[in-house]
Design a protein around this motif. Structure first.
Motif, PDB file in Angstrom:
ATOM      1  N   ALA A 127       0.830  -1.206   0.000  1.00 59.85           N
ATOM      2  CA  ALA A 127       0.000   0.000   0.000  1.00 59.85           C
ATOM      3  C   ALA A 127       0.865   1.257   0.000  1.00 59.85           C
ATOM      4  CB  ALA A 127      -0.929   0.002   1.210  1.00 59.85           C
ATOM      5  N   GLY A 128       2.020   1.202   0.660  1.00 57.08           N
ATOM      6  CA  GLY A 128       2.927   2.342   0.658  1.00 57.08           C
ATOM      7  C   GLY A 128       3.473   2.632  -0.724  1.00 57.08           C
ATOM      8  N   ILE A 129       3.772   1.567  -1.480  1.00 59.91           N
ATOM      9  CA  ILE A 129       4.252   1.738  -2.850  1.00 59.91           C
ATOM     10  C   ILE A 129       3.178   2.391  -3.711  1.00 59.91           C
ATOM     11  CG2 ILE A 129       5.022   0.513  -4.919  1.00 59.91           C
ATOM     12  CD1 ILE A 129       6.270  -1.580  -3.101  1.00 59.91           C
ATOM     13  N   ILE A 130       1.934   1.964  -3.508  1.00 61.65           N
ATOM     14  CA  ILE A 130       0.833   2.523  -4.295  1.00 61.65           C
ATOM     15  C   ILE A 130       0.642   4.007  -3.974  1.00 61.65           C
ATOM     16  CG2 ILE A 130      -1.672   2.420  -4.645  1.00 61.65           C
ATOM     17  CD1 ILE A 130      -1.470  -0.593  -4.296  1.00 61.65           C
ATOM     18  N   GLN A 131       0.810   4.379  -2.717  1.00 61.82           N
ATOM     19  CA  GLN A 131       0.693   5.787  -2.352  1.00 61.82           C
ATOM     20  C   GLN A 131       1.771   6.614  -3.035  1.00 61.82           C
ATOM     21  OE1 GLN A 131      -1.896   7.036  -0.842  1.00 61.82           O
ATOM     22  NE2 GLN A 131      -2.732   4.981  -0.551  1.00 61.82           N
ATOM     23  N   GLU A 132       2.973   6.049  -3.157  1.00 63.51           N
ATOM     24  CA  GLU A 132       4.052   6.746  -3.872  1.00 63.51           C
ATOM     25  C   GLU A 132       3.685   6.936  -5.340  1.00 63.51           C
ATOM     26  OE1 GLU A 132       7.649   4.603  -3.313  1.00 63.51           O
ATOM     27  OE2 GLU A 132       7.703   4.896  -1.133  1.00 63.51           O
ATOM     28  N   GLN A 133       3.068   5.898  -5.943  1.00 71.12           N
ATOM     29  CA  GLN A 133       2.640   6.009  -7.338  1.00 71.12           C
ATOM     30  C   GLN A 133       1.612   7.127  -7.499  1.00 71.12           C
ATOM     31  OE1 GLN A 133       1.518   1.739  -7.925  1.00 71.12           O
ATOM     32  NE2 GLN A 133       2.742   1.905  -9.762  1.00 71.12           N
ATOM     33  N   LYS A 134       0.709   7.247  -6.532  1.00 66.16           N
ATOM     34  CA  LYS A 134      -0.311   8.287  -6.599  1.00 66.16           C
ATOM     35  C   LYS A 134       0.319   9.676  -6.517  1.00 66.16           C
ATOM     36  CE  LYS A 134      -4.149   5.593  -4.704  1.00 66.16           C
ATOM     37  NZ  LYS A 134      -5.121   5.462  -3.605  1.00 66.16           N
ATOM     38  N   GLN A 135       1.302   9.803  -5.647  1.00 62.03           N
ATOM     39  CA  GLN A 135       1.978  11.088  -5.525  1.00 62.03           C
ATOM     40  C   GLN A 135       2.675  11.468  -6.826  1.00 62.03           C
ATOM     41  OE1 GLN A 135       4.587  10.766  -2.152  1.00 62.03           O
ATOM     42  NE2 GLN A 135       2.921  10.721  -0.644  1.00 62.03           N
ATOM     43  N   GLN A 136       3.324  10.478  -7.454  1.00 61.52           N
ATOM     44  CA  GLN A 136       3.997  10.724  -8.723  1.00 61.52           C
ATOM     45  C   GLN A 136       3.011  11.108  -9.811  1.00 61.52           C
ATOM     46  OE1 GLN A 136       6.195   7.130  -9.457  1.00 61.52           O
ATOM     47  NE2 GLN A 136       7.598   7.447  -7.733  1.00 61.52           N
ATOM     48  N   ALA A 137       1.799  10.546  -9.718  1.00 60.05           N
ATOM     49  CA  ALA A 137       0.769  10.854 -10.710  1.00 60.05           C
ATOM     50  C   ALA A 137      -0.040  12.092 -10.344  1.00 60.05           C
ATOM     51  CB  ALA A 137      -0.170   9.655 -10.883  1.00 60.05           C
ATOM     52  N   GLY A 138       0.270  12.714  -9.204  1.00 62.17           N
ATOM     53  CA  GLY A 138      -0.449  13.912  -8.781  1.00 62.17           C
ATOM     54  C   GLY A 138      -1.840  13.638  -8.266  1.00 62.17           C
TER      55      GLY A 138
END
Length: 376
Positions: free
Chosen positions: A37-48
């Protein structure tokens, strides 16, 4: 948590289609999903994206169980989650029944066989269905008159958007024929998809968000055999056994399926490729008037279920091919890989064949067949 790169998926899908996963993670305990889930949150941040918003479908992780209900049309750029959570145990027994729990990574047939060996009947009609326990609620698997929704007590899952665990009852899974809340995407706009999952409103859709970790099944006492399907009726007539034991029903179902369906280890396939369509009584009577031998079953709501394999066979598809993809010569409901490795069927060939079959059945009967496997 180990992330493997460029992983071949041929041995992880029962069709035996050649493809690779850009990245794959083996999920062996629920805790692994919390890290993910932490990795997915990082992906969301990268995608804005805000923390509670979903990723685009092409970025969401792909959950892979036994690979028995999937058609790969190319390499998978998304992160693949290979579910391998083990465990089989009896949680509770009383005079009303048994409560059994299984890890999402267990093979479904191993669970069924274990319950029979432990003298806990109730799943025998669903013997030899391919795939894993975790995938069973997603598809609401079923066979010979019994569906998972008839036996599911509850399940545990993890919300990939927040990393938090939650549980659902059978009623909250919104089961339908080969359908559940796990096959539908979350609704757009404000609502529970922006925060923790509320089980009471989970019916909004959990595809791409929730990953099942454990499943609990309720097997009622006293045991009552389900013997309404024609194949089981024939076995009763052939053997002269009018009151079969749970083990006898289990053995009959295994034998019937082995004669009807090819072994994926020998001939790649995804089992039954199309759902059996349901029609109104008027539609059923119209088809019977033209095709008196059509296989059909009355449903509790007054509709009728038609045998998709019979419709496909009647249209002359048994044994036909598109490239290295073909229709199984013994059961028209099954599409098979007639080659191996790089010389085998591609996902494109499988789907071209499937679409041609759909068109043929619709033109002859006015019925639209719906594929069972997930196309990736």
């Amino acid at each position: 948590m180990l992330v493997e790169k460029n992983v071949p998926l041929q041995s992880y899908n029962t069709f035996g289609i050649v493809a690779k996963a850009r990245a794959l993670v083996r999920i062996r305990q629920a805790q692994d999903l919390l890290s993910l889930a932490g990795i997915i949150q990082e992906q969301k941040q990268q995608a804005g994206l805000a923390p509670g918003k979903r990723l685009a479908p092409d970025l969401e992780p792909l959950v892979l169980g036994g690979g028995s209900n999937i058609v790969l049309t190319g390499d998978v750029p998304r992160l693949v989650l290979k579910m391998e959570i083990p465990g089989l145990r009896l949680m509770e027994e009383n005079e009303a029944g048994w409560l059994v729990e299984a890890g999402a990574g267990e093979r479904w047939h191993d669970l069924v066989r274990w319950t029979i060996e432990q003298d806990m009947p109730g799943l025998e009609n669903m013997a030899l269905i391919p795939g894993t326990v975790g995938a069973a609620p997603v598809q609401n698997i079923g066979a010979y008159g019994v569906e998972l929704q008839d036996r599911l007590h509850s399940l545990d899952a993890v919300d990939l958007w927040t990393g938090r665990p939650f549980s659902l009852t059978a009623a909250q899974c919104a089961f339908g024929y080969r359908d559940s809340v796990f096959k539908h995407r979350p609704a757009g706009g404000p609502g529970p998809q922006e925060g923790d999952i509320d089980p009471a409103t989970a019916g909004l859709g959990l595809s791409g968000r929730a990953v099942i970790t454990r499943v609990r099944l309720w097997l009622p006492k006293p045991w009552q055999p389900v013997l309404d399907y024609l194949d089981l009726q024939r076995r009763m007539e052939q053997t002269g056994i009018q009151r079969p034991s749970p083990r006898q029903v289990f053995d009959w179902v295994v034998d019937i399926r082995r004669h009807k369906l090819p072994d994926p280890a020998v001939l790649g396939n995804a089992g039954s490729f199309f759902k059996n369509p349901t029609v109104t009584p008027e539609q059923c009577q119209d088809i019977i008037a033209r095709e008196p031998r059509i296989v059909h079953y009355p449903m509790a709501d007054g509709s009728f279920k038609l045998a998709a394999g019979w419709l496909i066979d009647a249209c002359g598809w048994k044994g036909k091919m598109v490239g290295h993809a073909g229709v199984y010569e013994k059961q028209a409901l099954v599409l098979v890989n007639l080659g191996q490795g790089e010389q085998g069927a591609t996902g494109g060939e499988v789907m071209t064949l499937a679409k041609a079959i759909q068109t043929s059945v619709y033109e002859r009967y006015g019925i639209r067949l719906e594929p069972e496997p997930v196309v990736v």
